[in-house]
Structures are given as structure tokens and as C-alpha cells.
Write a protein that holds these residues in place. Structure first.
Motif, PDB file in Angstrom:
ATOM      1  N   ASN A   1     -60.602  46.655  57.677  1.00  0.00           N
ATOM      2  CA  ASN A   1     -59.302  46.762  58.349  1.00  0.00           C
ATOM      3  C   ASN A   1     -58.205  47.341  57.444  1.00  0.00           C
ATOM      4  N   VAL A   2     -58.443  48.550  56.933  1.00  0.00           N
ATOM      5  CA  VAL A   2     -57.461  49.204  56.070  1.00  0.00           C
ATOM      6  C   VAL A   2     -56.306  49.725  56.915  1.00  0.00           C
ATOM      7  N   LYS A   3     -55.083  49.386  56.496  1.00  0.00           N
ATOM      8  CA  LYS A   3     -53.894  49.780  57.221  1.00  0.00           C
ATOM      9  C   LYS A   3     -52.697  49.762  56.278  1.00  0.00           C
ATOM     10  N   ALA A   4     -51.627  50.430  56.687  1.00  0.00           N
ATOM     11  CA  ALA A   4     -50.386  50.369  55.926  1.00  0.00           C
ATOM     12  C   ALA A   4     -49.758  48.988  56.084  1.00  0.00           C
ATOM     13  N   ILE A   5     -49.146  48.494  55.035  1.00  0.00           N
ATOM     14  CA  ILE A   5     -48.488  47.193  55.090  1.00  0.00           C
ATOM     15  C   ILE A   5     -47.341  47.244  56.090  1.00  0.00           C
ATOM     16  N   ASP A   6     -47.222  46.221  56.890  1.00  0.00           N
ATOM     17  CA  ASP A   6     -46.127  46.150  57.851  1.00  0.00           C
ATOM     18  C   ASP A   6     -44.788  46.091  57.124  1.00  0.00           C
ATOM     19  N   ALA A   7     -43.781  46.740  57.695  1.00  0.00           N
ATOM     20  CA  ALA A   7     -42.464  46.827  57.062  1.00  0.00           C
ATOM     21  C   ALA A   7     -41.864  45.456  56.786  1.00  0.00           C
ATOM     22  N   ASP A   8     -42.083  44.491  57.678  1.00  0.00           N
ATOM     23  CA  ASP A   8     -41.453  43.184  57.490  1.00  0.00           C
ATOM     24  C   ASP A   8     -42.139  42.339  56.415  1.00  0.00           C
TER      25      ASP A   8
ATOM     26  N   ILE B   1     -39.035  61.874  43.862  1.00  0.00           N
ATOM     27  CA  ILE B   1     -40.401  61.533  43.443  1.00  0.00           C
ATOM     28  C   ILE B   1     -41.189  61.051  44.654  1.00  0.00           C
ATOM     29  N   HIS B   2     -42.375  61.616  44.832  1.00  0.00           N
ATOM     30  CA  HIS B   2     -43.241  61.195  45.936  1.00  0.00           C
ATOM     31  C   HIS B   2     -43.468  59.695  45.881  1.00  0.00           C
ATOM     32  N   ASN B   3     -43.443  59.049  47.045  1.00  0.00           N
ATOM     33  CA  ASN B   3     -43.779  57.632  47.120  1.00  0.00           C
ATOM     34  C   ASN B   3     -44.366  57.348  48.494  1.00  0.00           C
ATOM     35  N   ALA B   4     -45.121  56.273  48.582  1.00  0.00           N
ATOM     36  CA  ALA B   4     -45.765  55.941  49.856  1.00  0.00           C
ATOM     37  C   ALA B   4     -46.037  54.449  49.924  1.00  0.00           C
ATOM     38  N   VAL B   5     -46.023  53.924  51.128  1.00  0.00           N
ATOM     39  CA  VAL B   5     -46.419  52.538  51.326  1.00  0.00           C
ATOM     40  C   VAL B   5     -47.920  52.445  51.058  1.00  0.00           C
ATOM     41  N   VAL B   6     -48.335  51.355  50.456  1.00  0.00           N
ATOM     42  CA  VAL B   6     -49.728  51.189  50.058  1.00  0.00           C
ATOM     43  C   VAL B   6     -50.588  50.828  51.275  1.00  0.00           C
ATOM     44  N   MET B   7     -51.777  51.400  51.311  1.00  0.00           N
ATOM     45  CA  MET B   7     -52.778  51.044  52.310  1.00  0.00           C
ATOM     46  C   MET B   7     -53.584  49.864  51.770  1.00  0.00           C
ATOM     47  N   LYS B   8     -53.732  48.820  52.596  1.00  0.00           N
ATOM     48  CA  LYS B   8     -54.440  47.620  52.146  1.00  0.00           C
ATOM     49  C   LYS B   8     -55.440  47.142  53.192  1.00  0.00           C
ATOM     50  N   ASN B   9     -56.417  46.378  52.721  1.00  0.00           N
ATOM     51  CA  ASN B   9     -57.377  45.749  53.633  1.00  0.00           C
ATOM     52  C   ASN B   9     -56.847  44.365  53.981  1.00  0.00           C
ATOM     53  N   GLU B  10     -56.085  44.302  55.043  1.00  0.00           N
ATOM     54  CA  GLU B  10     -55.462  43.036  55.406  1.00  0.00           C
ATOM     55  C   GLU B  10     -55.295  42.921  56.909  1.00  0.00           C
ATOM     56  N   SER B  11     -55.136  41.689  57.334  1.00  0.00           N
ATOM     57  CA  SER B  11     -54.886  41.399  58.735  1.00  0.00           C
ATOM     58  C   SER B  11     -53.919  40.222  58.808  1.00  0.00           C
ATOM     59  N   GLY B  12     -52.638  40.532  58.963  1.00  0.00           N
ATOM     60  CA  GLY B  12     -51.644  39.478  59.051  1.00  0.00           C
ATOM     61  C   GLY B  12     -50.977  39.121  57.745  1.00  0.00           C
ATOM     62  N   CYS B  13     -50.844  40.093  56.815  1.00  0.00           N
ATOM     63  CA  CYS B  13     -50.158  39.841  55.541  1.00  0.00           C
ATOM     64  C   CYS B  13     -48.724  39.395  55.811  1.00  0.00           C
ATOM     65  N   GLU B  14     -48.323  38.279  55.173  1.00  0.00           N
ATOM     66  CA  GLU B  14     -46.978  37.755  55.340  1.00  0.00           C
ATOM     67  C   GLU B  14     -46.061  38.089  54.169  1.00  0.00           C
ATOM     68  N   GLY B  15     -46.594  38.812  53.175  1.00  0.00           N
ATOM     69  CA  GLY B  15     -45.773  39.192  52.041  1.00  0.00           C
ATOM     70  C   GLY B  15     -45.371  38.021  51.163  1.00  0.00           C
TER      71      GLY B  15
ATOM     72  N   GLY C   1     -46.784  46.885  47.191  1.00  0.00           N
ATOM     73  CA  GLY C   1     -46.536  47.468  48.505  1.00  0.00           C
ATOM     74  C   GLY C   1     -46.174  48.937  48.514  1.00  0.00           C
ATOM     75  N   TYR C   2     -45.725  49.460  47.364  1.00  0.00           N
ATOM     76  CA  TYR C   2     -45.358  50.874  47.292  1.00  0.00           C
ATOM     77  C   TYR C   2     -45.947  51.490  46.041  1.00  0.00           C
ATOM     78  N   GLU C   3     -46.222  52.779  46.103  1.00  0.00           N
ATOM     79  CA  GLU C   3     -46.797  53.487  44.952  1.00  0.00           C
ATOM     80  C   GLU C   3     -46.292  54.915  44.909  1.00  0.00           C
ATOM     81  N   SER C   4     -46.412  55.514  43.726  1.00  0.00           N
ATOM     82  CA  SER C   4     -46.149  56.935  43.552  1.00  0.00           C
ATOM     83  C   SER C   4     -47.300  57.573  42.791  1.00  0.00           C
ATOM     84  N   SER C   5     -47.897  58.599  43.401  1.00  0.00           N
ATOM     85  CA  SER C   5     -48.970  59.370  42.756  1.00  0.00           C
ATOM     86  C   SER C   5     -48.457  60.751  42.357  1.00  0.00           C
ATOM     87  N   GLU C   6     -47.173  60.823  42.102  1.00  0.00           N
ATOM     88  CA  GLU C   6     -46.518  62.092  41.791  1.00  0.00           C
ATOM     89  C   GLU C   6     -47.051  62.736  40.520  1.00  0.00           C
TER      90      GLU C   6
END
Length: 527
Positions: free
Chosen positions: A135-142, A160-174, A301-306
């Protein structure tokens, strides 16, 4: 579903394939092999812990779910810390759940320099199957939190390039406690994805079992011998002997070469060529009154591969973990505690070129790891830390804490050049070696590798490695999905081979250097 705790008596068992380890490699391999209709037994040194048995106490996690209490050190010019899981799910239960596909250029490099036959298109099919299962998906904004959002703002202001991290999660509460094993059970680590899948297809799992030897009949591998563990991971004396048509070792880049060496198997490359992602972290402080609240938000939650061959990532952590990265002792820590609410925490992970070695130690299955970080890797890390500081200042930090010996503990924006001009001696840095790999690397020739393109160990028919050990060098991205994709690809080839040989009682002649996919007897699988 058959999950067996440590036994108090000697046990004998038999199967088509025994898989050592339940992490990113072993769990995937066991699942695919079991789905093919083969009888599979998994063995795992750690315990099977459900979310309700996971705490947010970092010491409890290190003691119960990590090898050497989470304090494994690699020796060399400097002492470098590394970690490895010891629990059902392996390190997938303890990592940040970051999911990158192997970069195409890295796969092409492996094909060119090491003769790998797997193509990026082959792996793409495995990536898709793996990503669907976990279940790889982008982390929910909240679930992001301020530490991640400030990184995004700072990077964007610098272009600088940045992106929300893709994670294997279902219901991450941060909750920022990924490293404790996720008490909410939101991360789809292998103990919550591939291990149940394997059990559902009829596999069996022995927990609390330390594999101590791979058995042979003089011509081919025939199974494994292990010992059950009790409280504190102490050997009880009760043993498990499993006879199998094939053995898959997925114990990780440290334990796999140790087991092979102690069993007298493999060539001179076993334990050599150890690769890592050399990493370091940095803290930054926003002005008083700013609320970052590191304990709220996705751990990474965020990364840069710039920048080439490195990734800059956020690292949100609770207080007990953060204080291990804060400079000073005793009363000197108090001012930092007062700043805790407004601290930023980011890190740099580099694709390192240092080559290390995994050696055995008498009387234990724990390794001696030798790893001397070369100046080239420190230069790359130093550049990444300087860029990290720039992102922090662009996000509003008034000072940063570089944690580099020889540089002031606190730097203002106008002093960033001190990081760019920092020392190249690894002893000046607080490095962590992440994602160990390549200690039984795959190659088309036994002159440069330990296993062939099917994962079979050179000189040891019916013995396979399916974990990070087979990666030819560090992939340059968090490798969880890479390891899983390789295990998916290799285990499907092994399943076809075993199915085609069914009825003979043994495997066909070893096929080092050739494609291992059988031309008949293949089985239908879910896509």
C-alpha cells in the motif's frame, strides 16, 4: 496460519524451501514461493509483536527489536553506528517506511559493471506488485506536521526540488514514532503484509529461532540447523533441524555473510564489498515562540533529491530520540530542552563509495564490521549538510547545530561557509551508516560476486540469497522497495525452477551464469 513460538524440545521439520529472515527480502520470497504451491518454512530470530505489544519507549524498542540493542558499531578510522532489526518484519518494522523505486540509471550501472541480467522493465513489474501489496502512497497532508512543512517552504524558496515522501502505510496519524515499530499498526511492514500473506498460502513460521548452520550433503545444500532462544535472546539448548530442497538466506547484509562463512559456504566475496548510505543529521532552531513540535508529524515526510547521489530528508522524532543528537552533556542540555518546541530536524543520506567487510567472531553469530569512510564520501556528506543548513535558514531558522567537530556548535546564516569548508576526516562527524548492502553481491561472474543472476551462491547449489546483500552496491535511495522487488523477481524464478523439478526429489543441475526461469512447469500467480 501457523506461527510457532520458541520450542522447549528438539524439533525436526521438512519442506520445499526454508527461508531465513522475515524482513524485506525473506517475507517477500516466502510469500511468492508459498503462493506457487511450494511448502515453505520461515525462521526468524525475533518475536512476532502485534501493535498492542509495541511501545513508544525507544530503549524498549532497541532492546527487544534491534540486534545488539540498537548500538551496533562498525570499526575503522571512526566508529560508525548502524542498526538491524531482530523481530518478525525485520528492519521494515523499524524503518521510516520510505518507498523509492531503484533509479533506472542505477539498474543500468549494475547491468554494465556487474553483468546483471535483470532489466529495469523486469523490476518495474515487481515494483508494481510490491507497491500494491504494501500500500505505497503519499503521506496525507494532515499527517505531515510543521517540521515537514517548513522543509517544503524552505526548499521551495531556494528553488530546490522537494516532494512528499511515498510510504507503505494505511492510516498514518503522524505520531513521529516510526522507529518504535508504529504502535498504531499503520505502517504496512512485512509482518503486516507479506508474512500474513505467506501464512495464508500455507507457510509456517518459527519465531525465536537462530539459524546457526546451513547443512549440505557434500554436493548440495540440504537444510538448516538452528537453536531456539529464550528470554534475552539466550540460547535454550533446544534445536530445530529443517531439511529442504532449497535454502533462501534473507538475514540481512550483516547476518547473511556470517551464516554463510560459519557454514563454510561461498567464495571469497562473501562478507566483502559492504556498502552503506553514510548519513548525518542536523538541528536548527526557529525564533522563540515558533511552534515546530517535532513530536507531531510523519517521521520522514518530505525529501529533496535535487543533488547528485544524495537525498536530504526530514526527521521528526520524539524527545528521547532527539536528545541523542543534541550536543552537550548534563546541564549543557538544558538550553536545548527549552528550545525543543521550535527545533527543526533534517538529515542527509549519501550514496557512498566506501567498501567495508563483514567478518565473523568466535562464539557468536554477531559480526565484526570494518568500515572506514573515505574522504570522497565525507565531502559529499559535507556538501549535503551545508545545503541542509541553507534549507533550514530559508525556512526561518535563526541558528543551526551542525554537529561537526572543529566547527562552532552553533552557526548563523552568514557562517554557512564554515560547513562547506569543514574537515574531511570522518572522526569529525557523527555519522550513521544506513541500509547496509552488497556483502554477498550479485554478479555474472564469481570473479567479482558471491551469487549469480538467480541469487544462487557460487559453489553452493540450492542455496540462495535474497536480501540487501545481493545488491551490487548502494542504490542511492532508501532500499526497502528495491530489496522487495529483487526478492519478488528472484523467488518467482526459483519457484518455477522447483516446480519444474518436482518429482525428481532434487533440484536440476546448478545453472550459474544463465537465466533461471524454467521453460515448463511454471505456475499461475496473482499479478
Amino acid at each position: 496460519m501457523t506461527v510457532l513460538p520458541p520450542q522447549d524440545r528438539n524439533v525436526k521439520d521438512v519442506c520445499d524451501v526454508v527461508v531465513i529472515g522475515t524482513g524485506a527480502g525473506g517475507a517477500v520470497a516466502a510469500s511468492e514461493l508459498a503462493e506457487s504451491g511450494l511448502s515453505v518454512i520461515m525462521v526468524e530470530e525475533g518475536a512476532h509483536l502485534s501493535p498492542e505489544h509495541v511501545t513508544i519507549d525507544s530503549f524498549d524498542t532497541m532492546r527487544n527489536m534491534m540486534r545488539e540493542n540498537g548500538m551496533r558499531l562498525m570499526s575503522g578510522r571512526s566508529l560508525t553506528m548502524t542498526i538491524q532489526g531482530r523481530v518478525v518484519g525485520g528492519t521494515t518494522k523499524l524503518n521510516a517506511g520510505i518507498c523509492f523505486r531503484t533509479p533506472r540509471e542505477v539498474v543500468e550501472e549494475w547491468r554494465r559493471d556487474f553483468g546483471l541480467t535483470v532489466t529495469y522493465e523486469d523490476l518495474a513489474q515487481s515494483f508494481e506488485r510490491v507497491e500494491k501489496t504494501i500500500n505505497v502512497k503519499a503521506i496525507d497532508a494532515d499527517a505531515l506536521g510543521n517540521n515537514n512543512l517548513i522543509f517544503k517552504a524552505g526548499a521551495e524558496s531556494l528553488g530546490i526540488h522537494n516532494a512528499v515522501v511515498m510510504k507503505n502505510e494505511s492510516g498514518c496519524e503522524g505520531n513521529s514514532v516510526c522507529l518504535s515499530g508504529c504502535p498504531k499498526g499503520a505502517r504496512m511492514s512485512t509482518d503486516r503484509s507479506y508474512v500474513p500473506r505467506a501464512l495464508g498460502f500455507g507457510a509456517k513460521l518459527y519465531t525465536g529461532l537462530r539459524a546457526v548452520r546451513i547443512e549440505t550433503d557434500g554436493h548440495r545444500v540440504t537444510g538448516i540447523d538452528g537453536v531456539f532462544l529464550g528470554r534475552g535472546f539466550r540460547e535454550t539448548g533446544a534445536r530445530l533441524s529443517i531439511r529442504a530442497r532449497a535454502v533462501v538466506v534473507s538475514a540481512g547484509a550483516f547476518a547473511t555473510p556470517v551464516l554463510l562463512k560459519k557454514s563454510g559456504l561461498g567464495n571469497r566475496h562473501v562478507g566483502m564489498n559492504l556498502a552503506n548510505h553514510v548519513s548525518a543529521g542536523m538541528l536548527g532552531a526557529l525564533p522563540a515562540g515558533a511552534d515546530v513540535k517535532l513530536w507531531i508529524g510523519a517521521h520522514q515526510g518530505y525529501e529533496s533529491s535535487e543533488f547528485r547521489e544524495m537525498i536530504i530528508e526530514t526527521v521528526s522524532v520524539p524527545l528521547d530520540v532527539l536528545m541523542m543528537r543534541v550536543p552537550g552533556f548534563g546541564p549543557a542540555l538544558y538550553p536545548m530542552l527549552e528550545k525543543f518546541r521550535n527545533l527543526l530536524s533534517y538529515g542527509v543520506m549519501t550514496r557512498s563509495r566506501t567498501s567495508g567487510e563483514v567478518r565473523t567472531r568466535r562464539g557468536t553469530m554477531d559480526p565484526k564490521v570494518v568500515y572506514s569512510i573515505i574522504p570522497e564520501d565525507i565531502a559529499r556528506l559535507r556538501f549535503g549538510l551545508a545545503k541542509t543548513a541553507e534549507i533550514m535558514f530559508a525556512g526561518g531558522a535563526e541558528e543551526v547545530f551542525p554537529a561537526i567537530h572543529g566547527i562552532p556548535k552553533r552557526l548563523r546564516k552568514e557562517e554557512i561557509r564554515r560547513i562547506y569548508e569543514g574537515p574531511l576526516d570522518p572522526r569529525n562527524y557523527t555519522c550513521i551508516a544506513m541500509h547496509p548492502a552488497s556483502s554477498a553481491r550479485m554478479a555474472a561472474s564469481e570473479d567479482i560476486g558471491a551469487v549469480d543472476n538467480s541469487g544462487e551462491v557460487y559453489g553452493a547449489p540450492s542455496l540462495y540469497v535474497m536480501d540487501s546483500s545481493v545488491l551490487p552496491n548502494a542504490p542511492g535511495v532508501n532500499p526497502q522497495v528495491t530489496i522487495m522487488a529483487f526478492a519478488d523477481h528472484l523467488s518467482r524464478k526459483l519457484a518455477d525452477r522447483l516446480i519444474s523439478a518436482r518429482g525428481t526429489g532434487i533440484l536440476p543441475v546448478s545453472f550459474h551464469g544463465r537465466d533461471s526461469r524454467a521453460t515448463s512447469g511454471t505456475v499461475a500467480r496473482s499479478s
